[in-house]
Design a protein around this motif. Structure first.
Motif, PDB file in Angstrom:
ATOM      1  N   GLN A 172       0.826  -1.208   0.000  1.00  0.00           N
ATOM      2  CA  GLN A 172       0.000   0.000   0.000  1.00  0.00           C
ATOM      3  C   GLN A 172       0.860   1.259   0.000  1.00  0.00           C
ATOM      4  O   GLN A 172       0.578   2.222  -0.729  1.00  0.00           O
ATOM      5  N   LYS A 173       1.914   1.260   0.795  1.00  0.00           N
ATOM      6  CA  LYS A 173       2.779   2.437   0.846  1.00  0.00           C
ATOM      7  C   LYS A 173       3.535   2.600  -0.470  1.00  0.00           C
ATOM      8  O   LYS A 173       3.711   3.722  -0.959  1.00  0.00           O
ATOM      9  N   ALA A 174       3.964   1.500  -1.053  1.00  0.00           N
ATOM     10  CA  ALA A 174       4.663   1.578  -2.335  1.00  0.00           C
ATOM     11  C   ALA A 174       3.769   2.223  -3.393  1.00  0.00           C
ATOM     12  O   ALA A 174       4.214   3.093  -4.150  1.00  0.00           O
ATOM     13  N   LYS A 175       2.533   1.811  -3.461  1.00  0.00           N
ATOM     14  CA  LYS A 175       1.599   2.365  -4.438  1.00  0.00           C
ATOM     15  C   LYS A 175       1.324   3.845  -4.164  1.00  0.00           C
ATOM     16  O   LYS A 175       1.315   4.671  -5.086  1.00  0.00           O
ATOM     17  N   ALA A 176       1.115   4.168  -2.892  1.00  0.00           N
ATOM     18  CA  ALA A 176       0.824   5.557  -2.529  1.00  0.00           C
ATOM     19  C   ALA A 176       1.997   6.473  -2.888  1.00  0.00           C
ATOM     20  O   ALA A 176       1.800   7.570  -3.435  1.00  0.00           O
ATOM     21  N   LYS A 201       4.508  -5.922  -6.378  1.00  0.00           N
ATOM     22  CA  LYS A 201       4.188  -6.054  -7.800  1.00  0.00           C
ATOM     23  C   LYS A 201       2.746  -6.508  -8.008  1.00  0.00           C
ATOM     24  O   LYS A 201       2.031  -5.985  -8.871  1.00  0.00           O
ATOM     25  N   HIS A 202       2.330  -7.484  -7.223  1.00  0.00           N
ATOM     26  CA  HIS A 202       0.962  -7.991  -7.370  1.00  0.00           C
ATOM     27  C   HIS A 202      -0.058  -6.904  -7.043  1.00  0.00           C
ATOM     28  O   HIS A 202      -1.058  -6.742  -7.756  1.00  0.00           O
ATOM     29  N   PHE A 203       0.209  -6.132  -6.007  1.00  0.00           N
ATOM     30  CA  PHE A 203      -0.725  -5.077  -5.612  1.00  0.00           C
ATOM     31  C   PHE A 203      -0.791  -3.969  -6.666  1.00  0.00           C
ATOM     32  O   PHE A 203      -1.871  -3.459  -6.990  1.00  0.00           O
TER      33      PHE A 203
END
Length: 345
Positions: free
Chosen positions: A211-215, A242-244
């Motif tokens: 979640q933090k990586a995406k944000a 990667k999956h997220f």
């Protein structure tokens, strides 16, 4: 998609940070299995390489399956940095990276690592010396600045790009912070969104969840993320991110079977690379992280850290598999541990 010289990376690459006494070939192998896109050696002293120091030379080892792969060097002398880059080139890595981020006193006091952040002209000279000495792409890893009063990363990024650096990884803390407080990605975002900056900009610091990586990807627009401490004992962080990013779904926590399999592979690689005595001894620090969360694991762990043959260790790992075969792991936050006092980059 970002590129470093002729190295074409995925659309949003995940990099394994170079970590002293951690990111050796056995550890890199299990991270590669789980999706790390670009990896580096442990950081290597330029002077140690020139002296033919056994430990420094050993850090040059890598396998073809690890590519693309970079060797990271550090030092405060232009001639030594140039010579060490030429030595690195002899083992044919894909790139050379310069460490301008290590905050540890024994490195900084020699005018190397984050110590160079106090003298940007010296940083330029050291980097130019490396670039002129090798045909390989040269990248750097650094911090926001020396302290809160000298956050000069925007100037650093421009000057590094101007002399030929082909990518920059930025840890969102100053040297004075060490690893305290929360990493500040605001300036990383400013560097990436500066229209003058055309090289890839990778962010680093406190990424411990998909979640933090995406944000952070969406908020700061960086080209990729470098992950260090979150991967210790949890190489699955790469595949989970990667999956997220691809699906918006959070993968289940790795199963006991997966954890034991990674333990066994890490052990085998450690023995192959370091020999049976050192390989077994240095593997002992990893069991706690791989098996974290299993209730009553202490007795098994005590066996693992005292046994001296791979056969006996594998027997205990099989016992663990049988004993906990019905156990389901709950997803818990990854703890960003301060794993030692050397140089966790």
């Amino acid at each position: 998609m970002p590129a470093i010289g002729s190295i074409q990376l995925p659309e949003f690459p995940l990099l394994l940070a170079p970590m002293e006494d951690v990111s050796d070939p056995p550890f890199r192998a299990v991270c590669k299995d789980n999706g790390a896109d670009l990896m580096y050696s442990e950081f290597i002293s330029s002077e140690g390489l020139i002296r033919d120091a056994i430990k420094s030379k050993k850090k040059l080892d890598f396998t073809e399956e690890e590519r693309p792969f970079g060797i990271q060097i550090f030092g405060g002398d232009e001639e030594a940095m140039a010579m060490s880059a030429r030595i690195c080139e002899t083992v044919n890595p894909d790139l050379v990276d310069i460490n301008f981020g290590c905050p540890v006193k024994k490195v900084v006091s020699k005018g190397a690592g984050a110590g160079v952040l106090k003298d940007i002209d010296l940083m330029v000279r050291l980097t130019e010396a490396v670039i002129k000495s090798t045909k390989l792409p040269v990248t750097i890893k650094t911090r926001l600045g020396w302290d809160d009063n000298t956050k000069n990363i925007e100037e650093v990024a421009q000057r590094m790009q101007d002399i030929g650096v082909q990518a920059i990884s930025i840890h969102g803390r100053t040297r004075a912070q060490l690893y305290k407080g929360e990493a500040d990605w605001t300036l990383i975002g400013k560097v990436k969104n500066n229209p003058r900056i055309t090289i890839p900009v990778f962010g680093n610091g406190d990424i411990d969840s998909p979640q933090k990586a995406k944000a952070y990807k969406e908020k700061y627009g960086i080209d990729g993320i470098m992950i260090g401490r979150a991967a210790i004992g949890y190489p699955w962080i790469f595949r989970e991110i990667k999956h997220f990013l691809n699906t918006g779904e959070i993968l289940p926590a790795p199963t006991l079977e997966e954890r034991v399999a990674v333990c066994k592979k890490h052990l085998d690689r450690s023995i192959d690379w370091k020999g049976p005595i050192v390989g077994i001894n240095e593997m002992r620090r990893h069991y706690t992280n791989y098996l974290k969360g299993l209730p009553g694991i202490k007795d098994f762990r005590m066996k693992l850290v005292t046994l001296t043959t791979p056969e006996a260790i594998n027997e205990v790992l099989d016992e663990i598999s049988e004993h906990y075969k019905n156990y389901s792991f709950e997803r818990t936050p990854i703890e960003l541990i301060d794993y030692h006092q050397n140089c966790p980059l």
